[in-house]
Scaffold this motif. Structure first.
Motif, PDB file in Angstrom:
ATOM      1  N   ASN A   1       0.829  -1.193   0.000  1.00 57.68           N
ATOM      2  CA  ASN A   1       0.000   0.000   0.000  1.00 57.68           C
ATOM      3  C   ASN A   1       0.867   1.248   0.000  1.00 57.68           C
ATOM      4  OD1 ASN A   1      -3.073   0.323   0.354  1.00 57.68           O
ATOM      5  ND2 ASN A   1      -2.638  -1.648   1.331  1.00 57.68           N
TER       6      ASN A   1
ATOM      7  N   LYS B   1       6.491   2.616  -6.659  1.00 60.93           N
ATOM      8  CA  LYS B   1       6.686   1.606  -7.696  1.00 60.93           C
ATOM      9  C   LYS B   1       6.242   2.142  -9.041  1.00 60.93           C
ATOM     10  CE  LYS B   1       6.421  -2.702  -5.118  1.00 60.93           C
ATOM     11  NZ  LYS B   1       5.318  -3.337  -4.406  1.00 60.93           N
ATOM     12  N   LEU B   2       5.117   2.829  -9.027  1.00 60.42           N
ATOM     13  CA  LEU B   2       4.605   3.379 -10.282  1.00 60.42           C
ATOM     14  C   LEU B   2       5.597   4.351 -10.890  1.00 60.42           C
ATOM     15  CD1 LEU B   2       0.898   4.078  -9.337  1.00 60.42           C
ATOM     16  CD2 LEU B   2       1.769   2.265 -10.793  1.00 60.42           C
ATOM     17  N   ARG B   3       6.340   5.022 -10.019  1.00 63.84           N
ATOM     18  CA  ARG B   3       7.331   5.969 -10.521  1.00 63.84           C
ATOM     19  C   ARG B   3       8.660   5.313 -10.795  1.00 63.84           C
ATOM     20  NH1 ARG B   3       3.923   8.656  -7.906  1.00 63.84           N
ATOM     21  NH2 ARG B   3       3.205  10.656  -8.698  1.00 63.84           N
ATOM     22  N   LYS B   4       8.684   3.999 -10.683  1.00 61.82           N
ATOM     23  CA  LYS B   4       9.888   3.229 -10.987  1.00 61.82           C
ATOM     24  C   LYS B   4      11.070   3.652 -10.144  1.00 61.82           C
ATOM     25  CE  LYS B   4       8.451   1.980 -15.585  1.00 61.82           C
ATOM     26  NZ  LYS B   4       7.291   1.339 -14.951  1.00 61.82           N
TER      27      LYS B   4
ATOM     28  N   PHE C   1       3.193   1.581  -3.335  1.00 61.03           N
ATOM     29  CA  PHE C   1       2.574   1.554  -4.664  1.00 61.03           C
ATOM     30  C   PHE C   1       2.933   2.776  -5.509  1.00 61.03           C
ATOM     31  CE2 PHE C   1      -1.317   2.044  -7.383  1.00 61.03           C
ATOM     32  CZ  PHE C   1      -1.087   0.919  -8.159  1.00 61.03           C
ATOM     33  N   GLY C   2       2.782   3.956  -4.898  1.00 61.90           N
ATOM     34  CA  GLY C   2       3.058   5.176  -5.653  1.00 61.90           C
ATOM     35  C   GLY C   2       4.511   5.250  -6.121  1.00 61.90           C
TER      36      GLY C   2
END
Ligand SMILES: Nc1ncnc2c1ncn2[C@@H]1O[C@H](COP(=O)(O)OP(=O)(O)OP(=O)(O)O)[C@@H](O)[C@H]1O
Ligand SMILES: Nc1ncnc2c1ncn2[C@@H]1O[C@H](COP(=O)(O)OP(=O)(O)OP(=O)(O)O)[C@@H](O)[C@H]1O
Ligand SMILES: [Mg+2]
Ligand SMILES: [Mg+2]
Lengths: 367, 423, 475, 303, 367
Positions: free
Chosen positions: E97, E103-106, E100-101
């Protein structure tokens, strides 16, 4: 309108090694208002849910009135529960949400209407009776959840942080309503809150839970004045009590406790000294509440404290002053008109009555 | 109508009867029942079950409320039901009417020496349908009477370039099996046929191999004689599509002939007249014709009059006055004549006069049936448990008639037959 | 003694009350599930057990045969084919149905005409499979005049290659061939050449057959005449050597025969290279003038017979995987007939609406704020879909996917109704085998039951997977 | 107005445009999908409106260039029998008689069972569920005869043999609809927060009340889907009716259509006509359930 | 790290006649910490959701940095939002949780891990990283929601009552962490709270909203000392300011305001009198904060107040004393050691500086 008794109540959730509730014993007398407080995750909600019959009992017993209700279904327990998560029926309007329980009991239509209108008025929800939960603000939802409980007339109310999302004004108002309700119905109430003021003002007794264990039960004044241990002392009161590890030094017949840097010291009288001696400790933890710290040095017995001002938080009438004394951080509440500025070196004090001493390992209260 | 009916007095009540027939056939059969109902006062409830007849009947028997009379399309069902005592022996019920059928037919309706059924309707699978106008367009004036003539005519029609000689029904393989069976019967005779049917003769025997070889002649190299080539035959050969290219409802035909049983008649559009007259034209709008010839045997073959066919056998499942009267009626020539008169129907009932048939085609058909030297039932229907596999094998050979493939498939068929039949 | 009893009571009492409590707590749950369980036990489980029993008996259920039926299932190539086809279906179909259903369900949430769109997608389920199969069968029909797909293919292919003047007659599937007297080189439809060599000053007669009268009519073919010799040149005639009135005459031109106009011809010298070319005129005659001495053949190049596109046999059994040259068993296990794809496409057309509706229902129940949270976290729509929506939809997607897996394990009606007979064998599936073996011509058990049992066992892993997934997903 | 315009122009730049574009893209994609889906449907409709003789001879799309091909002949064939027993309208009624109870029963029993499987606390729930999903795979064909025999036993024992009756057909349909129904409902119900049920329980609702006052309304989208599918499946069934209705004089629409085809193969022009006729009722069902697919049914329920 | 500007921002929900946000203008400077406060349902969440891009704008504009973002998708606004309802991803563990943000931004794996571990430590969630939200207590969930925002490094933080379900201690602790985060990142923060202490201690400025309208924006001290109107005066401060309708009487040159029963009165000086006169009112509302009421009568100018003690709420160091004066209810905060008992008649006072006067109809502050 029954007493609620927990005997060695224990809960372990599947997939969670720790006990969420650990052999808790608690007697809530008929008509009593008990607040459960404790840090987040200590087991408050768990306790309420077990009393309500929503969680199975791992071991121990729950009695309502004089029946063991371990195996009784929630609806046979005659209790109302305000869920921390609200748990509103999303497909029903506010009115229907509030009247559902009454309808189930086949209360006549007009009585239902009267009860709901009444509750809605108290909770300032009159304008929203036709809305669905999705169309409400967070606070409004919480009030609906509260309304759902109060329109009924159960033997006991269980409330899980029922006011956490309300603004200060509404909170004071609703608090008063709950208190009035409690008096009017004489209902037993078990009330979870993290708001000091709520707990202190509403509760007949407060139960402090930590890590699933019951730490102390007592009247607000008892807990405030005579906390059983360091945990309770720190938990009750906001900002919480300042704790400073002190060294015990014997001085001519008596005892003096002094902080590492020597910036703080207290001289104990004979009785107090005897207690410390019998405990056989060479260190103690000193506790003093921020609101008991005087912005003036004092003559006579008590805590003397030299510190520098680090941060000042303005709070209208008061200020929270964050102090640094030696290697310790302390907070003091002082009158907003006290002329302090950041960086000031000040000498403060506290009366001997305001001083608490705790066992350095067990945390048990010594004085 | 018939004198047999005039004698019976009003009985009343009702009786149920099931058969496969739906649609037009259903209407025809109802016409058959009408005089019976009129004269006996019995109401007949007919239910057409289509291709699910067997299953529905099995279910009804199992469910304890079977129809009083049922007509099923294969003798195997009759045997099964007789073994279960689900059907009643008929000898005493129909009396002399049992003599209306030839011994071949009676044998097919007999289980453990008792007669359990009467073959109300029969189908002659030796029939080849052709469009006389197409033959004429290729310069052929009469239908082939020998196997070699058939092959020659095929080449002629093919050379003409406008029409394909054969519209081959392939479907899931059963029409190909029918074709094979016809050819096998004409080449090897009924005895060999029965041996093959019971797997006393191996599929890998030379008789079968020869038959496949002849069949390949018929289709031509890579289906050269077939409408649309092999690809087209496989793609569009589903029943009854394959008939419309020979007898289109509008426009012109694209193929000259189609092999299938006489039940194909009902798929010929109604504006076609039976026969091979001089007035037959190529256009479906002007006067188109249809005609048949018997599947030809090699010149001088002893098996030219052996017939392969199928039929619907009527059985009695519950014995009441009404049901007995009905089955007796079905066994009588008067019942069969009614349908014969309506066309698209042949019966093995010898007592039905050839005159009852409306046209030359059905007359010829009926004559072939009744004058058959030997009658064999459709072989594939007897291959309980591997019939679909057999059909698939037939399609396999059709597509690839090379000697090596034929050998492979034959071996496979022997395995399949052994697995299913136990020997 | 007494103390022991007391002890026993103390231990026993709560236990008794617990059990009593169990019933009290659960009787409603039990009552809720009871109708379903009883119904299933009676009407589904009981026959299932019967099926399991039958699978160990012979076809007429009279004799115990042990594992014989199973053995024959696994040793029969047709059933292996069925297995293979089931695998192909299971690998392709459930995924695509679920995927398309999901995409469509997600996308429809954003359009105004959602209801109309959904109705369009759902419509195919409403049709009976027979009707759907019929439609798709015509859509994939080999004949470009009937099948849309082939019509499109034809249109496209005609852009790239123009058909010759004497294309394959698709109605009868033939192309011109020469008569025996005029040698054939190459396959039918290939180049044809005059059989005997000709020198300048000589004439050539080339009779061809299997030319459709319709073609002749279109080209305005006229009656041919015997060719006149020309000095230093080669003259000849090409005609349709078929006459209904004299079917046996293949050496001379008969009055009702026609010349073949518009044929491209080339003159080929003895080394095989083309030295001149010409086109026949309306009576089929042609000439090459000023031909150098030598011996020549006149050739009708294959391009004359270049057919227009003949259509893809979408419903045929030709394999799209390289499987030729393998033995029978290997072929039944490795070849994937083209029709599998055609049928899968049609079946997706039928079932995507099912997936869409179910997934739509699931979407309706999602907590929107969680999706919003993902958006705030910076997820693109695709990422939100993949990492938040789909996991949250897992229970519903599982329903769709598992239902579709089971559905294709049982698939047979589309094959029965859509595959032309010739393709039914190569396209067969287990359920179709059950249907064919156990159902046509009365009911047989034996092998059919064995197949059913195998089917049942095949689903077990799917169920395990489903259960595990669901347990992990929700708490 | 005129003052506002340029400001608006500037502020969002290409972004709003990009958003609009993506919406347009979605519309285009879906329009293409819709066309792909419609082609076969339309062709079915067209086939049903063309005369038998043209079937398989020329493409159905020819009607668009030659509208004279259109005819209602196939429809008049089908409707020729009118209201009489055995006529199309009689069959329509019979179909409804079978389909409506079968749908209601499956939906109800599935919901009940799923409720018990999800929110009950008895052990073995997973195993039972597991078994039920397993039953989904049982081919209907293998159950026909054993069930018919069972019916006869019922007749012998209780004097009530459902074979050949409409209830007999319904019983069978319900049984074979249940595994999917339970599977669907169970997986859907797992999404409903337990807190809601508990709230109801505390307020004094019995399981039944919780079930139908709280769970059912929240599960409406799933129930609607289940009902739609169950309805369609039963509506389109031919085999079960053929086998179980025996000689019953009333037969459902599918059998009626089946009767219009000849014994050895389907008359596709009639099949297509019948298909078009028979979709209207399910389409009405679909549209009337469509409104239950509301977004965010659970919004605002819990924190 | 951008400013956020609202211009005439208005929101009307479909199916709700009232405006949930009504032409709000607010400038939040780059790096500023602004608290939104207001009664439940006043539009705080709505404002946050609109800034985040989750609700469409009915009219007006939102600018982040110097772009109008009305039509920008939330993803492109680079903000973090802590939802009032948490909105955790139910299928992910606490770790997932929170990460997540990122990860999305690599963000590289180890950086993610470091960031999450860090946030988990701050929020006391280390033990729960592998749990799913359903297995957490209410407060733990709230902390996860908070953690999800703080691991990222957005231009602006929007937080909707992020501490409402935490206990006092954790709340103080987390408050400090947020303040530290704010300083460290220099991030712009818009923070909804109903907790006075939070708002007063954390905010650079506080925006008070009522019924969708912005009532006043200003520093905590400004709002506390110089509320623009009666609503703000009543809303800021807890327990809230006492209001008493008073009558204006002219006395020799000056003005005296007096309550209906005469139990309270104040004499105004010239300047004050002039203001009241120019307002041309014959009645005013007097406001005085509970904490400004002296338990002693006072000599000299100021409020004199005779009342009887109705309820005493013990709060540790202080007591809330509920008073009844004539027909008016008042609350005063007095030292817990003040010897008061219920029923006592007492005379209390407040200095003239502590007195506020409001226009009786418009509520606008007069003094
Ligand atoms: N989806 C909606 N549809 C209609 N009205 C809504 C919707 N959401 C919120 N409202 C209404 O808009 C008003 C503002 O709601 P909002 O959630 O912004 O309040 P809030 O200030 O966050 O309150 P709280 O402190 O109680 O969370 C409320 O009166 C609420 O009932
Ligand atoms: N379903 C569950 N499975 C496993 N562990 C759980 C579950 N529910 C709660 N817990 C754990 O049990 C402990 C007590 O939880 P509980 O909800 O009673 O806390 P709480 O005192 O109400 O806290 P808060 O004030 O944060 O709401 C927590 O550590 C929590 O993580
Ligand atoms: Mg809790
Ligand atoms: Mg809010």
């Amino acid at each position: 309108m029954s007493s609620v008794t927990l005997r060695e109540l224990t809960k372990q959730y599947a997939g969670n090694a720790a006990l969420s509730l650990d052999a808790v014993n608690l007697d809530v007398a008929h008509g009593e208002f008990v607040c459960l407080v404790g840090p987040s995750g200590c087991g408050k909600t768990t306790a309420l849910r077990m009393i309500a019959g929503l969680e199975s009992v791992t071991s121990g017993d729950i009695e309502i009135g004089d029946r063991v209700v371990n195996d009784l279904s929630p609806r046979d327990r005659d209790i109302a529960l305000v869920f921390q998560s609200y748990a509103l029926y999303p497909h029903m309007t506010v009115f229907d949400n509030m009247s559902f329980g009454l309808k189930l009991r086949k209360v006549p239509k007009d009585e239902i209407k009267a009860a709901v209108t009444d509750a809605a008025r108290i909770l300032d929800l009159e304008l929203y009776l036709d809305r669905k939960p999705a169309q409400l603000s967070g606070g409004q939802r919480q009030r609906v959840a509260l309304g759902r409980a109060i329109v009924r007339n159960p033997a006991a109310f269980l409330m899980d942080e029922p006011l956490s999302n309300l603004d200060a004004k509404l909170r004071v108002q609703t608090r008063a309503e709950i208190a009035r309700l409690h008096h009017r119905l004489g209902a037993t109430m078990i009330y979870v809150t993290h708001d000091q003021v709520e707990a202190m003002t509403m509760a007949d007794r407060i139960a402090v839970i930590n890590l699933g264990k019951l730490e102390q039960v007592g009247s607000p004044r008892e807990l405030y004045d005579r906390p059983a241990n360091q945990f309770v002392a720190g938990f009750i009161g906001s900002p919480s009590m300042n704790f400073v590890p002190m060294h015990v030094e014997s001085i001519d017949g008596g005892i003096r406790v002094v902080s590492a840097g020597g910036d703080m010291d207290v001289i104990l009288d004979d009785v107090e000294s005897a207690i410390i001696r019998s405990a056989g400790v060479s260190d103690v933890v000193l506790g003093v509440r921020p609101e008991h710290i005087d912005s003036q040095p004092r003559s006579g017995r008590g805590l003397q404290l030299r510190a520098s001002v680090e941060v000042i938080e303005f709070l209208g009438n008061d200020e929270h002053v964050h102090l640094s004394s030696g290697s310790h951080e302390l907070v003091a509440i002082v009158d907003a008109r006290t002329p302090l500025t950041i960086g000031d070196s000040v000498t403060l004090s506290a009366s001997i009555e305001a001083i608490h001493l705790f066992h350095p390992e067990t945390g048990v209260t010594l004085k | 109508n018939g004198p047999a009916l005039a004698a019976s007095k009003k009985i009343g009540g009702s009786v149920s009867i099931w058969a496969e027939w739906t649609s037009t056939e259903q209407q025809d059969f109802k016409a058959v029942l009408q005089p019976f109902e009129d004269s006996t006062g019995i109401t007949v409830h007919y239910t057409g079950k289509g291709s699910n007849m067997d299953t529905a009947l099995d279910a009804a028997v199992a469910g304890g409320s079977p129809p009083a009379v049922a007509l099923v399309p294969d003798p195997g069902t009759l045997d099964t039901l007789a073994a279960k005592h689900a059907i009643k022996p008929l000898a005493s019920i129909i009396g002399s009417e049992s003599k209306n059928y030839g011994t071949a037919w009676s044998a097919l309706a007999t289980y453990k020496k008792k007669l359990y059924g009467i073959w109300f309707k029969a189908a002659n699978k030796n029939t080849v349908y052709y469009n006389p106008a197409v033959f004429k367009a290729a310069g052929i004036s009469s239908a082939p009477t020998s196997w070699s003539q058939l092959l020659t005519d095929e080449t002629t029609i093919a050379n003409g370039g406008t029409y394909a000689p054969v519209s081959l029904c392939t479907d899931i393989g059963w029409p190909v099996a029918d074709l094979f069976q016809n050819l096998f019967l004409k080449l090897n005779g009924a005895t060999a046929y029965d041996q093959l049917a019971t797997h006393k003769m191996k599929w890998s025997s030379s008789a079968v191999t020869n038959t496949f070889a002849e069949m390949a002649q018929l289709t031509g190299a890579s289906g050269a004689n077939l409408l649309g080539g092999m690809k087209g035959a496989l793609a569009d050969g589903s029943w009854p599509n394959c008939t419309t290219s020979v007898f289109p409802a509008s426009g012109s035909p694209t193929a000259a002939m189609v092999f299938e049983a006489d039940f194909l008649t009902s798929n010929v559009p109604s504006n076609y007249t039976p026969g091979n007259g001089s007035s037959c034209t190529l256009s479906a709008k002007a006067s188109p014709c249809y005609d048949t010839f018997n599947f030809p045997a090699p010149t001088g073959s002893a098996y030219a009059a052996d017939i392969q066919g199928s039929g619907d056998v009527a059985m009695l499942l519950t014995s009441t006055r009404q049901s007995k009267a009905l089955i007796k009626y079905l066994a009588s020539p008067s019942a069969a004549s009614i349908w014969a008169n309506l066309g698209g129907f042949v019966t093995p009932n010898k007592k039905v006069a050839l005159g009852s048939y409306p046209d030359s085609v059905s007359k010829a058909d009926a004559r072939a049936l009744t004058s058959a030297k030997a009658f064999v039932f459709s072989l594939d229907d007897l291959q309980v448990g591997w019939e679909p596999a057999l059909w698939a094998d037939m399609l396999n050979v059709l597509q690839n008639p090379s000697a090596s493939n034929v050998t492979t498939v034959e071996a496979l068929m022997d395995t399949q037959a052994t697995a299913a039949l136990g020997h | 003694m007494t103390s022991v009893t007391a002890e026993g009571l103390k231990v026993g009492a709560p236990r008794a009350s617990r059990q009593h409590g169990w019933w009290r707590r659960n009787w409603v749950s039990i009552a809720f599930i009871a109708p379903g369980i009883i119904w299933l036990l009676a009407i589904v489980v009981y026959p299932t057990i019967a099926t399991v029993r039958f699978s160990f008996y012979n076809e007429s259920a009279t004799k115990f045969v042990g594992l014989h039926n199973f053995a024959s299932v696994f040793s029969t190539d047709t059933i292996l084919t069925a297995f293979k086809n089931n695998v192909v279906w299971v690998l392709i179909f459930p995924f695509f149905v679920t995927f398309i259903g999901l995409m469509v369900a997600v996308l429809t949430e954003r359009i105004r005409w959602a209801t109309a769109f959904k109705a369009i997608i759902v419509m195919p389920i409403v049709f009976s499979t027979t009707a759907s199969a019929l439609v798709w069968r015509t859509i994939f029909d080999l004949d470009p005049h009937v099948g849309v797909v082939n019509a499109i293919e034809q249109t496209v292919s005609d852009w790239f290659s123009t058909p010759g003047a004497y294309p394959l007659n698709s109605a009868i599937g033939q192309t011109a061939v020469s008569l025996a007297s005029f040698n054939t080189t190459g396959a039918p439809g290939g180049a044809l050449a005059s059989k005997s060599a000709v020198q300048p000053g000589g004439t050539v007669m080339m009779g061809l057959t299997r030319i459709s009268s319709a073609t002749l009519q279109t080209l305005g073919a006229k009656t041919p005449v015997a060719p006149q010799t020309i000095a230093g040149g080669i003259a000849g005639v090409v005609w349709n050597d078929f006459s209904p009135s004299q079917t046996s005459n293949t050496t001379t031109i008969v009055s009702d025969e026609h010349g073949l106009p518009n044929l491209r011809l080339s003159l080929v010298n003895s080394t095989g290279s083309s030295v001149a070319s010409t086109v026949t005129n309306s009576s089929g005659d042609f000439s090459f003038s000023h031909v150098a001495p030598g011996s020549y053949h006149v050739e009708v190049p294959a391009s004359n017979f270049q057919t227009s596109f003949v259509g893809t046999f979408w419903l045929g059994s030709q394999s799209i995987t390289p499987a030729s040259g393998l033995n029978q068993t290997a072929q039944s296990l490795l070849s994937v007939p083209l029709i599998d794809l055609a049928m899968i496409i049609s079946y997706i057309w039928i079932w995507a609406g099912f997936a869409m509706v179910l997934i739509g229902a699931g979407l309706a129940a999602l907590n929107r704020e969680v999706l919003e949270a993902a958006e705030i976290d910076g997820a693109t729509e695709w990422q939100t879909l993949r990492r938040v929506t789909i996991p949250m939809l897992a229970p519903v997607l599982t329903v769709v996917f598992v239902t579709m897996v089971i559905n294709v394990l049982k698939v047979f009606d589309i094959i029965l109704n859509m595959a032309p007979g010739s393709s039914q064998g190569p396209a067969t599936t287990l359920a179709l085998s059950i249907y064919n073996d156990g159902f046509t011509g009365g009911i047989h058990s034996g092998v059919a039951s064995a197949i059913a049992v195998i089917l049942f066992l095949l689903v077990v892993p799917v169920m395990f997977w489903n259960l595990r997934k669901l347990k992990g997903g929700s708490a | 107005m005129t003052i506002d315009a340029p400001v608006k122009e500037n502020r969002v730049g290409g972004l709003a445009k990009r958003l609009h574009l993506s919406k347009a893209v979605v519309n285009v994609i879906l329009a293409l999908v819709a066309i792909f889906w419609l082609v076969p449907t339309i062709s079915l409709l067209v086939i049903s409106l063309r005369p038998e003789s043209l079937f398989g001879v020329s493409g159905w799309w020819k009607v668009f260039t030659d509208p004279s091909q259109l005819t209602f002949g196939n429809y008049s064939t089908i409707f020729s029998q009118g209201f009489a027993t055995g006529g199309v309208l009689d069959s329509l009624l019979t179909s409804l008689e079978i389909t409506i109870p079968a749908t209601l029963l499956v939906t109800m029993i599935s919901c009940l069972a799923a409720y018990s499987l999800v929110f009950g606390s008895w052990r073995g729930r997973d195993m039972i569920f597991f078994g039920i999903v397993g039953l989904m795979v049982v081919p209907l064909q293998v159950a026909l005869i054993p069930v018919v025999q069972l019916y006869r036993e019922m007749g012998n024992l209780f004097g009530l043999n459902p074979y050949g009756t409409i209830p007999g057909v319904i019983i069978f349909h319900v049984a074979f609809g249940l595994p999917f129904g339970i599977f669907l409902m169970r997986n859907f119900l797992t999404g409903i927060p337990r807190d809601l049920l508990e709230a109801g329980r505390i307020e004094g609702a019995g399981e039944w009340k919780i079930f139908y006052r709280i769970v059912l309304p929240l599960a409406l989208p799933a129930i609607a889907s289940l009902a739609i599918f169950q309805f369609i499946w039963v509506w389109n069934d031919l085999l079960v009716a053929l086998v179980f209705l025996g000689g019953n004089v009333h037969s459902p629409l599918t059998i009626f259509l089946y009767d219009q085809t000849r014994s050895l193969a389907a008359n596709y022009w009639i099949v297509s006509t019948g298909a078009v006729v028979s979709i209207f009722v399910p389409l009405i069902v679909f549209f009337s359930f469509q409104r239950y697919f509301v977004r965010g049914v659970l919004a605002g329920a819990v924190k």
